[in-house]
Motif scaffolding. Structure first.
Motif, mmCIF file in Angstrom:
data_model
loop_
_atom_site.group_PDB
_atom_site.id
_atom_site.type_symbol
_atom_site.label_atom_id
_atom_site.label_comp_id
_atom_site.label_asym_id
_atom_site.label_seq_id
_atom_site.Cartn_x
_atom_site.Cartn_y
_atom_site.Cartn_z
ATOM 1 N N GLU A 121 0.829 -1.207 0.000
ATOM 2 C CA GLU A 121 0.000 0.000 0.000
ATOM 3 C C GLU A 121 0.869 1.266 0.000
ATOM 4 N N SER A 122 1.921 1.311 0.838
ATOM 5 C CA SER A 122 2.766 2.520 0.797
ATOM 6 C C SER A 122 3.552 2.582 -0.509
ATOM 7 N N ALA A 123 3.905 1.452 -1.093
ATOM 8 C CA ALA A 123 4.572 1.461 -2.405
ATOM 9 C C ALA A 123 3.673 2.130 -3.446
ATOM 10 N N ARG A 124 2.410 1.774 -3.430
ATOM 11 C CA ARG A 124 1.455 2.339 -4.390
ATOM 12 C C ARG A 124 1.393 3.866 -4.232
ATOM 13 N N LYS A 125 1.299 4.324 -2.976
ATOM 14 C CA LYS A 125 1.227 5.770 -2.695
ATOM 15 C C LYS A 125 2.519 6.473 -3.102
ATOM 16 N N GLU A 126 3.663 5.871 -2.763
ATOM 17 C CA GLU A 126 4.954 6.503 -3.037
ATOM 18 C C GLU A 126 5.242 6.554 -4.541
ATOM 19 N N ILE A 127 4.884 5.500 -5.262
ATOM 20 C CA ILE A 127 5.085 5.516 -6.723
ATOM 21 C C ILE A 127 4.219 6.611 -7.347
ATOM 22 N N ALA A 128 2.986 6.772 -6.868
ATOM 23 C CA ALA A 128 2.094 7.824 -7.396
ATOM 24 C C ALA A 128 2.650 9.206 -7.085
ATOM 25 N N LEU A 129 3.263 9.365 -5.882
ATOM 26 C CA LEU A 129 3.829 10.665 -5.489
ATOM 27 C C LEU A 129 5.073 10.998 -6.317
ATOM 28 N N TRP A 130 5.952 10.043 -6.483
ATOM 29 C CA TRP A 130 7.252 10.294 -7.120
ATOM 30 C C TRP A 130 7.212 10.193 -8.640
ATOM 31 N N PHE A 131 6.254 9.444 -9.174
ATOM 32 C CA PHE A 131 6.161 9.270 -10.626
ATOM 33 C C PHE A 131 4.748 9.610 -11.117
ATOM 34 N N PRO A 132 4.305 10.888 -10.920
ATOM 35 C CA PRO A 132 2.951 11.261 -11.351
ATOM 36 C C PRO A 132 2.796 11.149 -12.873
ATOM 37 N N GLU A 133 3.942 11.191 -13.587
ATOM 38 C CA GLU A 133 3.917 11.080 -15.050
ATOM 39 C C GLU A 133 3.677 9.646 -15.507
ATOM 40 N N GLY A 134 3.718 8.709 -14.561
ATOM 41 C CA GLY A 134 3.537 7.298 -14.897
ATOM 42 C C GLY A 134 4.874 6.642 -15.223
ATOM 43 N N ILE A 135 4.843 5.333 -15.403
ATOM 44 C CA ILE A 135 6.078 4.597 -15.692
ATOM 45 C C ILE A 135 5.882 3.742 -16.939
ATOM 46 N N ILE A 136 7.014 3.401 -17.536
ATOM 47 C CA ILE A 136 6.993 2.619 -18.775
ATOM 48 C C ILE A 136 6.625 1.169 -18.464
ATOM 49 N N SER A 137 5.781 0.603 -19.312
ATOM 50 C CA SER A 137 5.417 -0.798 -19.174
ATOM 51 C C SER A 137 6.286 -1.629 -20.122
ATOM 52 N N TRP A 138 7.128 -2.479 -19.556
ATOM 53 C CA TRP A 138 7.953 -3.375 -20.389
ATOM 54 C C TRP A 138 8.230 -4.644 -19.599
ATOM 55 N N GLN A 139 8.566 -5.700 -20.266
ATOM 56 C CA GLN A 139 8.861 -6.975 -19.601
ATOM 57 C C GLN A 139 10.274 -7.413 -19.957
ATOM 58 N N SER A 140 11.025 -7.833 -18.954
ATOM 59 C CA SER A 140 12.361 -8.352 -19.188
ATOM 60 C C SER A 140 12.282 -9.679 -19.928
ATOM 61 N N SER A 141 13.128 -9.846 -20.949
ATOM 62 C CA SER A 141 13.164 -11.120 -21.681
ATOM 63 C C SER A 141 13.803 -12.226 -20.844
ATOM 64 N N LEU A 142 14.366 -11.846 -19.687
ATOM 65 C CA LEU A 142 14.957 -12.852 -18.784
ATOM 66 C C LEU A 142 13.928 -13.484 -17.846
ATOM 67 N N ASN A 143 12.700 -12.961 -17.836
ATOM 68 C CA ASN A 143 11.720 -13.445 -16.848
ATOM 69 C C ASN A 143 11.537 -14.954 -16.874
#
Ligand code: GDP
Ligand code: MG
Length: 148
Positions: A121-143
């Protein structure tokens, strides 16, 4: 997939630990989803640490965080919030196990190099606070080599 907010504090940046810290999360198998160098102002730092506003060390903590640039990151992976806290180590570096970031790289609680969210829950809040512009969606080919 779970995400966490990780911040390399001004002492970590000044001491040249950006690469070292990113490397520990990369080597574990987590994926970097957001990254920026940013110098935050007092109201922003007070918002980030709002839960600690009644603590006697609050003002010193805010002064520390606003003193110089920090590196703000989003890391993704299975159980990354709790495992990220284990990689970081205990809040007070005097009690952080060797092998953890704070156990290896820090001495005092007021200069403990790194922040990591303490719950999903705090991760969700902190990501919204620090990255209001959003983040890139990508997947590592190593997964496929990290997850069964
Ligand atoms: P964290 O989640 O492990 O970072 O710890 P907290 O959320 O409890 O506290 C946030 C930050 O405040 C810590 O990382 C420390 O930098 C600082 N801090 C916590 N406790 C103390 C303290 O007793 N004295 C001082 N000077 N700083 C503290
Ligand atoms: Mg905390």
């Amino acid at each position: 997939m779970e995400q966490t907010f990780i911040m390399i504090k001004p002492d970590g940046v000044q001491r040249g630990f950006i690469g070292e810290i990113i490397s520990r999360f990369e080597k574990k198998g987590f994926s970097l989803k957001g990254l920026k160098l940013v110098k935050v102002d007092r109201p922003f730092a007070e918002k980030h640490y709002a839960d600690l506003s009644a603590k006697p060390f609050f003002n010193g903590l805010v002064e520390y965080i606003i003193s110089d640039p920090v590196v703000a990151m989003v890391w993704e992976g299975k159980n990354v919030v709790a495992t990220g806290r284990k990689i970081i180590g205990a809040t007070n570096p005097a009690e952080s196990a060797p092998g953890t970031i704070r156990g290896d790289l820090a001495v005092e609680v007021g200069r403990n190099v790194i922040h990591g969210s303490d719950s999903v829950e705090s991760a969700r809040k902190e990501i919204a606070l620090w990255f209001p512009e959003g983040i890139i969606s990508w997947q590592s080919s190593l997964n496929q080599w990290i997850y069964e």
